[in-house]
Design an enzyme around this catalytic site. Structure first.
Site, PDB file in Angstrom:
ATOM      1  N   TYR A 123      -7.000  40.628 -19.097  1.00 28.42           N
ATOM      2  CA  TYR A 123      -6.975  39.501 -20.034  1.00 28.42           C
ATOM      3  C   TYR A 123      -7.655  38.266 -19.434  1.00 28.42           C
ATOM      4  O   TYR A 123      -7.724  38.122 -18.205  1.00 28.42           O
ATOM      5  CB  TYR A 123      -5.529  39.124 -20.376  1.00 28.42           C
ATOM      6  N   LYS A 141      16.677  46.635  -5.600  1.00 26.03           N
ATOM      7  CA  LYS A 141      18.005  46.756  -6.210  1.00 26.03           C
ATOM      8  C   LYS A 141      17.845  46.421  -7.678  1.00 26.03           C
ATOM      9  O   LYS A 141      17.412  45.314  -8.022  1.00 26.03           O
ATOM     10  CB  LYS A 141      19.008  45.806  -5.537  1.00 26.03           C
ATOM     11  N   THR A 178      24.010  45.505   0.016  1.00 24.55           N
ATOM     12  CA  THR A 178      22.969  45.964  -0.914  1.00 24.55           C
ATOM     13  C   THR A 178      22.141  44.813  -1.493  1.00 24.55           C
ATOM     14  O   THR A 178      21.014  45.020  -1.923  1.00 24.55           O
ATOM     15  CB  THR A 178      23.574  46.763  -2.087  1.00 24.55           C
ATOM     16  N   ASP A 179      22.708  43.594  -1.504  1.00 21.40           N
ATOM     17  CA  ASP A 179      22.035  42.516  -2.246  1.00 21.40           C
ATOM     18  C   ASP A 179      20.645  42.178  -1.711  1.00 21.40           C
ATOM     19  O   ASP A 179      19.728  41.908  -2.484  1.00 21.40           O
ATOM     20  CB  ASP A 179      22.911  41.249  -2.247  1.00 21.40           C
ATOM     21  N   THR A 207      29.236  45.202   1.481  1.00 20.09           N
ATOM     22  CA  THR A 207      30.396  45.804   0.815  1.00 20.09           C
ATOM     23  C   THR A 207      30.912  47.001   1.588  1.00 20.09           C
ATOM     24  O   THR A 207      32.122  47.247   1.662  1.00 20.09           O
ATOM     25  CB  THR A 207      29.988  46.259  -0.607  1.00 20.09           C
TER      26      THR A 207
HETATM   27  N1  ASP Z   1      27.474  41.197  -1.597  1.00 22.72           N
HETATM   28  C1  ASP Z   1      27.325  42.467  -0.905  1.00 22.72           C
HETATM   29  C2  ASP Z   1      26.244  42.336   0.151  1.00 22.72           C
HETATM   30  O1  ASP Z   1      25.100  42.378  -0.178  1.00 22.72           O
HETATM   31  C3  ASP Z   1      27.019  43.532  -1.898  1.00 22.72           C
HETATM   32  C4  ASP Z   1      26.927  44.927  -1.336  1.00 22.72           C
HETATM   33  O2  ASP Z   1      26.867  45.174  -0.167  1.00 22.72           O
HETATM   34  O3  ASP Z   1      26.885  45.873  -2.180  1.00 22.72           O
HETATM   35  O4  ASP Z   1      26.551  42.173   1.291  1.00 22.72           O
END
Ligand code: ASP
Length: 330
Positions: A276, A156, A85-86, A12
């Site tokens: 558990y 994220k 960011t992804d 982005t």
């Molecule tokens: N779709 C974008 C990416 O990961 C989202 C971002 O950069 O915030 O390239």
């Protein structure tokens, strides 16, 4: 004056609207134009690695980026990596394993809005990343929303908000305030020796359990040559052992030499297979606990470990070690 290399991969951060929605388009020269030349007192060198939405980043990119950073590590005081960011947390985690104990800061950043968009966080995140890259603290970090996080502990956690990333089960490395960058911890490196090791295997699978899931998926994965499986179990890490018995499949696969890792679907506070019966049976059957690692760190550590060895016992041993502060044992 500090010398920083900024490598652009897209996201982005460098996107503009196109016929198919937002698409990364800006070169690092254009990025610099937006940042303003006088905004930092460092020597900033630029490199365009690619212009990709990070959904298209692949393990071979991690390998090439690590090798490139390894080439320049003696020449620069720090590296900034602009990244979507992804999948940024996956890249940050894998770079932590491929570039262990780097002597300089390697800082990943991105943004929720493109550079130049009204209210964009891009320039701010980038300036914070440059500041961290100038700090002299070696390691792989993420700079986002005025926080510095350890790369292999970052996830994220939000899709739209500016605080998209969190450091999971680990304190922030630093924060920015009116006095500038405040570093909270000095890293207690397990080893002071820098090493580059970029071999990996991408023949792994992640199984997120749901009630009623059929364990025959294990046989499918084994028959198709998968080399490691990570099960995201319930709560502290439990899996069913009655109808739809996963523990029998864990035993069968482990005895066949396949590493089966088990952790939790819960993001926070880690897993513990000792509490558990649904967890203890996993350990008895050969399941390997991942403690409080992020999903991104488990996936990339498993890929990285399988690049070093295919032996289940060696993978078990590597997952019992804290290689780069990716795990703490409760
Ligand atoms: N779709 C974008 C990416 O990961 C989202 C971002 O950069 O915030 O390239």
């Amino acid at each position: 004056m500090k010398k920083i290399l900024m490598i652009n991969t897209g996201g982005t951060f460098s996107s503009r609207p196109g016929p198919h929605g937002l698409t990364p388009q800006m070169s690092s020269e254009e990025i610099l134009g937006h940042l303003g030349k006088g905004s930092t007192d460092v020597q900033l060198d630029l490199e365009d690695y690619c212009s990709l939405d990070s959904a298209n980043i692949r393990p071979e990119d991690w390998c090439r980026l690590s090798l490139r950073i390894g080439e320049v590590i003696a020449v620069y005081d720090g590296v900034v990596l602009i990244h979507g960011t992804d999948t940024l947390a996956y890249t940050a985690s894998m770079l932590s394993f491929m570039l262990q104990n780097p002597p300089i800061p390697i800082v990943l950043t991105g943004s929720q809005l493109p550079l130049g968009a009204p209210m964009s966080d891009a320039a701010d995140n980038c300036l914070c990343a440059i500041e961290m890259a100038s700090s002299g603290m070696g390691g792989v970090f993420v700079a986002f929303n005025r926080k510095i996080m350890l790369g292999c502990r970052t996830s994220k956690v939000r899709t739209i908000s500016f605080n998209a990333f969190e450091s999971i089960n680990y304190p922030n490395v630093g924060e920015f305030n009116a006095f500038g960058l405040q570093l909270n911890i000095r890293h207690d490196f397990v080893s002071p020796f820098f090493r580059i090791q970029t071999d990996y295997s991408d023949r792994i699978a992640v199984l997120k359990l749901f009630p009623g899931m059929d364990p025959d998926i294990f046989r499918f994965l084994q028959e198709h040559g998968y080399e490691g499986i990570y099960i995201e179990g319930f709560g502290l890490g439990g899996v069913p052992f009655l109808k739809g018995d996963f523990t029998a499949e864990i035993r069968r696969a482990s005895e066949a030499g396949l590493p089966i890792l088990v952790g939790s679907q819960c993001r926070y506070e880690g897993s513990n297979l000792r509490i558990y019966e649904t967890g203890q049976r996993i350990l008895e059957c050969g399941g390997i606990p991942v403690h409080n690692m992020t999903q991104e760190a488990v996936v990339t550590k498993l890929m990285w470990c399988l690049g070093q060895t295919k032996k289940r016992e060696d993978i078990l041993r590597l997952f019992q070690q804290n290689l780069v502060q990716e795990v703490s044992f409760l």
